[in-house]
Scaffold this motif. Structure first.
Motif, PDB file in Angstrom:
ATOM      1  N   GLU A 412      76.084  20.281 -43.029  1.00  0.00           N
ATOM      2  CA  GLU A 412      76.946  21.422 -43.344  1.00  0.00           C
ATOM      3  C   GLU A 412      76.337  22.707 -42.807  1.00  0.00           C
ATOM      4  O   GLU A 412      75.193  22.729 -42.327  1.00  0.00           O
ATOM      5  CB  GLU A 412      77.130  21.531 -44.853  1.00  0.00           C
ATOM      6  CG  GLU A 412      75.853  21.864 -45.601  1.00  0.00           C
ATOM      7  CD  GLU A 412      76.082  22.054 -47.090  1.00  0.00           C
ATOM      8  OE1 GLU A 412      76.984  22.837 -47.453  1.00  0.00           O
ATOM      9  OE2 GLU A 412      75.354  21.429 -47.878  1.00  0.00           O
ATOM     10  N   ASP A 441      81.670  21.832 -44.243  1.00  0.00           N
ATOM     11  CA  ASP A 441      81.032  20.695 -44.911  1.00  0.00           C
ATOM     12  C   ASP A 441      80.404  19.731 -43.908  1.00  0.00           C
ATOM     13  O   ASP A 441      80.680  19.760 -42.703  1.00  0.00           O
ATOM     14  CB  ASP A 441      82.066  19.940 -45.750  1.00  0.00           C
ATOM     15  CG  ASP A 441      82.631  20.791 -46.876  1.00  0.00           C
ATOM     16  OD1 ASP A 441      81.884  21.650 -47.391  1.00  0.00           O
ATOM     17  OD2 ASP A 441      83.810  20.600 -47.228  1.00  0.00           O
ATOM     18  N   GLU A 443      79.877  16.453 -41.830  1.00  0.00           N
ATOM     19  CA  GLU A 443      80.776  15.486 -41.186  1.00  0.00           C
ATOM     20  C   GLU A 443      80.113  14.113 -41.144  1.00  0.00           C
ATOM     21  O   GLU A 443      78.906  14.006 -40.923  1.00  0.00           O
ATOM     22  CB  GLU A 443      81.102  15.917 -39.756  1.00  0.00           C
ATOM     23  CG  GLU A 443      81.973  14.904 -39.006  1.00  0.00           C
ATOM     24  CD  GLU A 443      82.245  15.267 -37.565  1.00  0.00           C
ATOM     25  OE1 GLU A 443      82.822  14.415 -36.839  1.00  0.00           O
ATOM     26  OE2 GLU A 443      81.899  16.396 -37.156  1.00  0.00           O
ATOM     27  N   ASP A 473      85.287  11.747 -40.543  1.00  0.00           N
ATOM     28  CA  ASP A 473      85.707  12.303 -41.817  1.00  0.00           C
ATOM     29  C   ASP A 473      85.125  13.708 -41.952  1.00  0.00           C
ATOM     30  O   ASP A 473      83.940  13.923 -41.679  1.00  0.00           O
ATOM     31  CB  ASP A 473      85.218  11.408 -42.960  1.00  0.00           C
ATOM     32  CG  ASP A 473      85.783  11.828 -44.302  1.00  0.00           C
ATOM     33  OD1 ASP A 473      86.914  12.362 -44.332  1.00  0.00           O
ATOM     34  OD2 ASP A 473      85.093  11.640 -45.312  1.00  0.00           O
ATOM     35  N   ASP A 474      85.956  14.661 -42.406  1.00  0.00           N
ATOM     36  CA  ASP A 474      85.560  16.070 -42.452  1.00  0.00           C
ATOM     37  C   ASP A 474      85.047  16.528 -41.089  1.00  0.00           C
ATOM     38  O   ASP A 474      84.007  17.189 -40.972  1.00  0.00           O
ATOM     39  CB  ASP A 474      84.492  16.315 -43.532  1.00  0.00           C
ATOM     40  CG  ASP A 474      85.076  16.330 -44.925  1.00  0.00           C
ATOM     41  OD1 ASP A 474      86.258  16.710 -45.062  1.00  0.00           O
ATOM     42  OD2 ASP A 474      84.362  15.959 -45.871  1.00  0.00           O
ATOM     43  N   GLN A 475      85.798  16.198 -40.060  1.00  0.00           N
ATOM     44  CA  GLN A 475      85.409  16.485 -38.687  1.00  0.00           C
ATOM     45  C   GLN A 475      85.168  17.975 -38.482  1.00  0.00           C
ATOM     46  O   GLN A 475      86.014  18.808 -38.787  1.00  0.00           O
ATOM     47  CB  GLN A 475      86.503  16.002 -37.729  1.00  0.00           C
ATOM     48  CG  GLN A 475      86.245  16.308 -36.280  1.00  0.00           C
ATOM     49  CD  GLN A 475      87.360  15.800 -35.391  1.00  0.00           C
ATOM     50  OE1 GLN A 475      88.145  14.957 -35.794  1.00  0.00           O
ATOM     51  NE2 GLN A 475      87.421  16.296 -34.167  1.00  0.00           N
ATOM     52  N   GLN A 476      83.997  18.335 -37.971  1.00  0.00           N
ATOM     53  CA  GLN A 476      83.671  19.724 -37.697  1.00  0.00           C
ATOM     54  C   GLN A 476      84.328  20.160 -36.381  1.00  0.00           C
ATOM     55  O   GLN A 476      84.172  19.497 -35.358  1.00  0.00           O
ATOM     56  CB  GLN A 476      82.154  19.919 -37.644  1.00  0.00           C
ATOM     57  CG  GLN A 476      81.486  19.705 -39.001  1.00  0.00           C
ATOM     58  CD  GLN A 476      79.988  19.922 -38.968  1.00  0.00           C
ATOM     59  OE1 GLN A 476      79.444  20.438 -37.995  1.00  0.00           O
ATOM     60  NE2 GLN A 476      79.302  19.530 -40.035  1.00  0.00           N
ATOM     61  N   ASN A 498      86.411  22.477 -40.836  1.00  0.00           N
ATOM     62  CA  ASN A 498      86.563  21.031 -40.967  1.00  0.00           C
ATOM     63  C   ASN A 498      88.017  20.626 -40.819  1.00  0.00           C
ATOM     64  O   ASN A 498      88.902  21.209 -41.452  1.00  0.00           O
ATOM     65  CB  ASN A 498      86.060  20.542 -42.329  1.00  0.00           C
ATOM     66  CG  ASN A 498      84.569  20.717 -42.500  1.00  0.00           C
ATOM     67  OD1 ASN A 498      84.119  21.674 -43.116  1.00  0.00           O
ATOM     68  ND2 ASN A 498      83.807  19.793 -41.950  1.00  0.00           N
ATOM     69  N   ALA A 500      90.485  17.401 -41.625  1.00  0.00           N
ATOM     70  CA  ALA A 500      90.380  16.344 -42.629  1.00  0.00           C
ATOM     71  C   ALA A 500      89.884  15.042 -42.008  1.00  0.00           C
ATOM     72  O   ALA A 500      89.047  14.349 -42.576  1.00  0.00           O
ATOM     73  CB  ALA A 500      91.739  16.128 -43.308  1.00  0.00           C
ATOM     74  N   TYR A 535      94.885  17.882 -39.282  1.00  0.00           N
ATOM     75  CA  TYR A 535      94.179  19.138 -39.076  1.00  0.00           C
ATOM     76  C   TYR A 535      95.172  20.292 -38.997  1.00  0.00           C
ATOM     77  O   TYR A 535      96.013  20.352 -38.097  1.00  0.00           O
ATOM     78  CB  TYR A 535      93.341  19.081 -37.796  1.00  0.00           C
ATOM     79  CG  TYR A 535      92.624  20.367 -37.456  1.00  0.00           C
ATOM     80  CD1 TYR A 535      92.024  21.158 -38.444  1.00  0.00           C
ATOM     81  CD2 TYR A 535      92.535  20.811 -36.142  1.00  0.00           C
ATOM     82  CE1 TYR A 535      91.373  22.331 -38.139  1.00  0.00           C
ATOM     83  CE2 TYR A 535      91.872  21.989 -35.818  1.00  0.00           C
ATOM     84  CZ  TYR A 535      91.298  22.749 -36.819  1.00  0.00           C
ATOM     85  OH  TYR A 535      90.639  23.916 -36.519  1.00  0.00           O
TER      86      TYR A 535
END
Length: 659
Positions: A412, A441, A443, A473-476, A498, A500, A535
């Motif tokens: 993060e 967050d 990734e 997941d939680d792709q930056q 991020n 989703a 996204y």
């Protein structure tokens, strides 16, 4: 050929025969590997569509690891010169066990040549168009019966491929690059070896890449620069402890980077409505790392002598200081210190004579301390984990079949410039947008992969095929906000947010065929589909289903090398790449392109001479693009695209003598 993973190896012969000076000039041979410019040399890399494209004010959590002789230079890849490099290894997919948080997408490892136990000396020089020249030398051999050395030194220079009509210079984007290495190997005993390495690389390059008319001719009155000075040292040991093998490595590295550019791309007085602006980033990074590995041997295998193992511990400490001097903002300074501690283990178990189970796990604790003179403080600590589970089957003696699941992670972070600008506006919608991307967050990425590697036709044909699916997941995602300034200028505020979820899937195919004793053919193909599953960005734009940036649908490199006589050879290759989005922030895309490279070489016992050319058809292609702002006062700063071009047609002659 013997590793259950998708790996490309770019060797010394490819480097020499291509006339390559830098990593960016050979990466086109590796499928599903890309790079982003916006710099004098490629600094940011993408593997399978995952990777960074730039760094300005904010700290960077790299997605692609970069090692130089085992030392971590992730995120600062300008120093990827290739003189006296034995090979470049590209490992695709998360390296969560091997390398941790800096290798979510994969790893690029540059390995220079090691000391020789026989005396060997080597001189190499090149000349080429654009006032290009280089001169380098290598000396290696024994100092005593137990102490070996290797020294390599090269100076490279080129005027670069731009010219500046305002200053009258044709070296405003010059390349002035010094590479030096010293390596010592002490054979302390039959069971103990010690390696000491020191590297100094000085990249004193100009940066003046963009013009309002999208040509190679600029009008900047303050041409920029993109310099990187790096010093690194490492001490590695290998000890046979009878019941196991102990490997240790301690390294230190110090890097100073200056990245600066003329933001208006013109000169004062160019237009009555124009502005003048200069932006400079001075970044200093100091790092220290330590690693300890204990590996099994014949005396310590587990489970009835069927399982090899390795356990280890790792620490990486990075201290990064940034000073930014910008025409339209107060002086900015920040400190970003990170300490990572990791424990890792891997177990390779032979279930049968042909079937092997590989299990690996890495736990990493990361402590971050960020602060800046805008009053932003961010001090998270994270526990992260990655690992790998694989089955490999050795069919007959010539084919390896494997399947694997691996997990990678990326830490993060904070968007300090976003937080600093929250109080600069009273507009509620702008405040909400800024606050929504103030932090981001961790990734995680899970990579599912199947592959086949086979030697056929009495080992004259080698084929490697990999199929992969990457679930993010939680792709930056990188983006930027534009803040208008007086006089027409626009300030960029970079940030990471991020999405989703996203998925990247495709295949890599690499084939090498010794068709005859004189003819070698090869074909490397990467196919990729990379898109956002879910996204919605800060501007409330729904990008779900859109392709991710810097993720071309296909890449290829194919060609052949034919021995015309015992000493004379001809090499021809074609490299191509599909179009791709430059950014997730706007919709500008590169064009697809095909480049023709060739070389004619002569080899004898001590001499090697090669006449080389790259991009022989002189195709214009782009390596960086912007499309979310206007910078031309002549049309009222209407939003339009701007591009940085890749290497034009270049040619040269390289000669080497060994003695």
């Amino acid at each position: 050929m013997e590793t259950a993973a998708s790996i490309s190896v770019l060797d010394e012969s490819l480097i020499f025969e291509s006339g390559a000076q830098h990593l960016e000039e050979i990466l086109g041979n590796a499928p599903n590997v890309n790079y982003a410019s916006g710099t004098a040399r490629a600094r940011y890399f993408q593997i399978r569509g995952v990777g960074d494209r730039s760094q300005f004010q904010e700290p960077l959590n790299p997605s692609v690891g970069l090692l130089l002789d085992g030392i971590d230079f992730s995120g600062i890849g300008s120093l990827g010169t290739t003189f006296d490099v034995e090979q470049v290894e590209i490992l695709r997919g998360p390296q969560g066990t091997l390398h941790g948080a800096n290798a979510l997408a994969g790893l690029i490892s540059i390995n220079s040549n090691t000391p020789s136990d026989e005396p060997y000396h080597y001189l190499e020089g090149s000349v080429g168009d654009y006032d290009t020249y280089s001169l380098g030398g290598v000396s290696t051999g024994p100092i005593t019966d137990s102490l070996l050395y290797r020294v390599a030194l090269q100076q490279f220079y080129s005027d670069g491929y731009q010219k500046n009509d305002f200053t009258g210079d044709d070296d405003n984007a010059d390349r002035d690059e010094l590479t030096s290495r010293i390596r010592l190997r002490w054979l302390a005993s039959e069971r103990h070896t010690l390696d000491l390495g020191m590297t100094y690389i000085d990249m004193d390059n100009g940066y003046d890449a963009f013009s309002l008319d999208n040509t190679r001719t600029t009008l900047s009155d303050q041409p920029g620069k993109d310099t990187q000075e790096s010093f690194a040292a490492s001490l590695a040991t290998n000890s046979d402890l009878h019941a196991a093998t102990l490997e240790t490595r301690l390294s230190v590295a110090k890097t100073d980077i200056t990245y600066a550019y003329d933001e208006d791309w013109t000169f004062e007085g160019f237009d009555p409505d124009g502005y003048t602006s200069y932006d400079q980033y001075d970044r200093k990074r100091h790092s220290i790392s330590a690693e300890l590995r204990l590996l099994s041997n014949a005396q310590s295998r587990l489970f009835n002598d069927r399982s090899d193992w390795v356990i280890g511990a790792y620490h990486l400490g990075n201290k990064e200081d940034l000073d930014r001097t910008y025409t339209f903002a107060p002086f900015f300074t920040s400190k970003n210190d990170t300490d990572s501690y990791a424990l890792f283990a891997q177990l390779d178990t032979a279930l049968t004579d042909q079937l092997t189970l590989i299990t690996g796990l890495r736990w990493e604790y990361r402590d971050t301390d960020y602060s800046d003179n805008n009053g932003v403080d961010f001090n998270p600590d994270d526990d992260m984990w990655g690992g790998r589970l694989a089955l490999e089957y050795q069919w007959r003696d010539n084919t390896l079949v494997y399947g694997s699941v691996s997990r990678g992670y990326r830490a993060e972070g904070v968007n300090g410039a976003i937080l600093a600008n929250v109080e600069s506006t009273d507009a509620p919608d702008v405040i909400n947008a800024l606050e929504s991307v103030s932090t981001f967050d961790e990734e995680t990425l899970i990579n599912y992969e199947m592959g086949v590697k086979s030697r056929l036709l009495d080992n004259r044909l080698q084929a490697r095929i990999a199929l992969f699916y990457m679930d993010r997941d939680d792709q930056q995602v990188r983006g930027s906000l534009l803040i208008p300034q007086d006089g027409g200028a626009t300030t960029f505020v970079d940030y990471t947010s991020n999405a989703a979820a996203g998925n990247n899937y495709g295949t890599e195919i690499e084939i090498d065929w010794r068709a005859t004793n004189k003819l070698l053919l090869w074909a490397n193909v990467g196919l990729l589909k990379a898109e956002f599953d879910d996204y919605v960005n800060v501007f409330e734009e729904d990008l779900s289903g859109r392709e991710q940036a810097h993720a071309p649908k296909y890449q290829y490199a194919t060609g052949g090398r034919y021995d015309l006589t015992e000493h004379l050879f001809l090499r021809i290759e074609v490299q191509g790449k599909d179009s791709y989005y430059f950014s997730d922030r706007h919709s500008e895309q590169s064009d697809d392109y095909n480049l023709v490279n060739a070389s004619l070489g002569w080899e004898q016992a001590r001499w090697r001479v090669v006449l080389w050319g790259r991009n022989l058809t002189d195709e214009d292609y782009t390596v960086r693009g912007f499309g979310s702002f206007g910078n031309d006062p002549r049309n009222g700063y209407v939003t339009e695209p701007y591009y940085q071009f890749g290497e034009p047609r270049v040619y040269g002659l390289t000669a080497a003598y060994a003695f």
